[in-house]
Design a protein around this motif. Structure first.
Motif, short mmCIF file in Angstrom:
data_model
loop_
_atom_site.label_atom_id
_atom_site.label_comp_id
_atom_site.label_asym_id
_atom_site.label_seq_id
_atom_site.Cartn_x
_atom_site.Cartn_y
_atom_site.Cartn_z
N ILE A 41 60.25 4.03 43.69
CA ILE A 41 59.87 4.53 42.36
C ILE A 41 61.00 5.40 41.79
O ILE A 41 61.45 6.33 42.44
N ALA A 42 61.41 5.07 40.56
CA ALA A 42 62.42 5.88 39.87
C ALA A 42 61.75 6.89 38.96
O ALA A 42 62.12 8.07 38.94
N VAL A 43 60.73 6.45 38.18
CA VAL A 43 60.08 7.32 37.19
C VAL A 43 58.60 6.97 37.11
O VAL A 43 58.23 5.79 37.15
N VAL A 44 57.76 8.00 36.98
CA VAL A 44 56.34 7.82 36.67
C VAL A 44 56.05 8.67 35.44
O VAL A 44 56.43 9.84 35.38
N GLY A 45 55.39 8.06 34.46
CA GLY A 45 55.06 8.81 33.26
C GLY A 45 53.69 8.44 32.74
O GLY A 45 53.20 7.32 32.96
N GLU A 46 53.06 9.38 32.04
CA GLU A 46 51.75 9.13 31.44
C GLU A 46 51.93 8.27 30.19
O GLU A 46 52.87 8.46 29.43
N VAL A 47 51.03 7.32 29.99
CA VAL A 47 51.08 6.42 28.85
C VAL A 47 50.17 6.95 27.74
O VAL A 47 49.02 7.31 28.00
N ASP A 48 50.67 6.96 26.52
CA ASP A 48 49.85 7.26 25.35
C ASP A 48 49.11 5.96 25.02
O ASP A 48 49.68 5.04 24.42
N VAL A 49 47.87 5.87 25.43
CA VAL A 49 47.09 4.63 25.32
C VAL A 49 46.95 4.19 23.87
O VAL A 49 47.03 2.99 23.56
N ASP A 50 46.75 5.13 22.95
CA ASP A 50 46.59 4.77 21.53
C ASP A 50 47.87 4.16 20.98
O ASP A 50 47.84 3.11 20.31
N LEU A 51 49.01 4.77 21.27
CA LEU A 51 50.28 4.26 20.79
C LEU A 51 50.61 2.92 21.45
O LEU A 51 51.09 1.99 20.79
N ASP A 52 50.32 2.82 22.73
CA ASP A 52 50.59 1.57 23.46
C ASP A 52 49.77 0.42 22.90
O ASP A 52 50.26 -0.70 22.80
N SER A 53 48.53 0.69 22.51
CA SER A 53 47.65 -0.39 22.04
C SER A 53 48.03 -0.91 20.66
O SER A 53 47.72 -2.06 20.32
N ILE A 54 48.71 -0.12 19.85
CA ILE A 54 49.11 -0.59 18.52
C ILE A 54 50.53 -1.16 18.48
O ILE A 54 50.96 -1.68 17.46
N THR A 55 51.24 -1.07 19.59
CA THR A 55 52.60 -1.62 19.66
C THR A 55 52.52 -3.14 19.82
O THR A 55 51.80 -3.64 20.67
N ASP A 56 53.26 -3.86 19.00
CA ASP A 56 53.30 -5.32 19.08
C ASP A 56 54.38 -5.72 20.09
O ASP A 56 55.54 -5.94 19.74
N TRP A 57 53.98 -5.79 21.37
CA TRP A 57 54.93 -6.06 22.45
C TRP A 57 55.49 -7.48 22.38
O TRP A 57 56.60 -7.73 22.84
N THR A 58 54.77 -8.43 21.80
CA THR A 58 55.24 -9.82 21.77
C THR A 58 56.45 -9.99 20.85
O THR A 58 57.22 -10.92 21.02
N ASN A 59 56.61 -9.10 19.89
CA ASN A 59 57.75 -9.19 18.98
C ASN A 59 58.86 -8.20 19.30
O ASN A 59 59.80 -8.04 18.53
N LEU A 60 58.75 -7.53 20.45
CA LEU A 60 59.77 -6.59 20.87
C LEU A 60 60.75 -7.31 21.79
O LEU A 60 60.34 -7.85 22.82
N HIS A 61 62.00 -7.35 21.42
CA HIS A 61 63.02 -8.04 22.20
C HIS A 61 64.00 -7.01 22.75
O HIS A 61 64.52 -6.19 22.00
N ALA A 62 64.25 -7.07 24.06
CA ALA A 62 65.16 -6.13 24.70
C ALA A 62 65.63 -6.70 26.03
O ALA A 62 64.94 -7.50 26.65
N ASP A 63 66.81 -6.27 26.44
CA ASP A 63 67.30 -6.67 27.76
C ASP A 63 66.46 -6.00 28.83
O ASP A 63 66.03 -4.87 28.65
N PRO A 64 66.24 -6.68 29.96
CA PRO A 64 65.53 -6.04 31.07
C PRO A 64 66.37 -4.88 31.61
O PRO A 64 67.59 -4.86 31.44
N LEU A 65 65.71 -3.92 32.26
CA LEU A 65 66.43 -2.82 32.89
C LEU A 65 67.23 -3.36 34.09
O LEU A 65 66.80 -4.28 34.76
N LYS A 66 68.35 -2.73 34.35
CA LYS A 66 69.16 -3.12 35.51
C LYS A 66 68.71 -2.33 36.73
O LYS A 66 68.06 -1.30 36.62
N HIS A 67 69.10 -2.82 37.90
CA HIS A 67 68.81 -2.13 39.15
C HIS A 67 69.52 -0.79 39.17
O HIS A 67 70.61 -0.65 38.62
N ILE A 68 68.89 0.18 39.83
CA ILE A 68 69.55 1.47 40.02
C ILE A 68 70.50 1.33 41.20
O ILE A 68 70.13 0.82 42.26
N VAL A 69 71.73 1.76 41.01
CA VAL A 69 72.73 1.68 42.07
C VAL A 69 72.96 3.09 42.61
O VAL A 69 73.26 4.00 41.85
N HIS A 70 72.78 3.24 43.90
CA HIS A 70 72.97 4.56 44.54
C HIS A 70 74.37 4.67 45.10
O HIS A 70 74.95 3.79 45.59
#
Length: 99
Positions: free
Chosen positions: A70-99
């Motif tokens: 686990i790198a990060v744990v955070g609380e989700v704002d459920v109201d904001l998350d539910s109104i976000t149109d995730w299907t139209n959000l385009h972004a590169d996937p996160l890269k692996h963490i290199v130690h």
């Protein structure tokens, strides 16, 4: 009990987002954790980001994530998350963490 453990205890039964060291983004209800900070997520789903096709949500159900992954744990704002149109959000996937 560490400070991190105390903070996570306060998030029990809340919707959280977990970002893993390999760049995965998991969302679920935090149901439990142990002294190694392994976490149990109920109703867990992985959000898979793509630059070409938007965000795909893969349902995983009950899921355990090892604390050392686990790198990060955070609380989700459920109201904001539910109104976000995730299907139209385009972004590169996160890269692996290199130690």
């Amino acid at each position: 009990m560490t400070e991190c453990h105390k903070e996570l205890q306060e998030l029990l039964n809340s919707q959280v987002s977990v970002i893993t060291n390999d760049g995965r983004i998991l969302l679920g209800i935090l149901k439990g954790l142990d002294q190694k900070l392994n976490v149990i997520l109920e109703s867990c789903a992985e959000r898979v980001f793509s630059k070409d096709s938007g965000v795909e949500q893969v349902e995983l159900g009950l899921y355990i994530v090892r604390g050392d992954n686990i790198a990060v744990v955070g609380e989700v704002d459920v109201d904001l998350d539910s109104i976000t149109d995730w299907t139209n959000l385009h972004a590169d996937p996160l890269k692996h963490i290199v130690h």
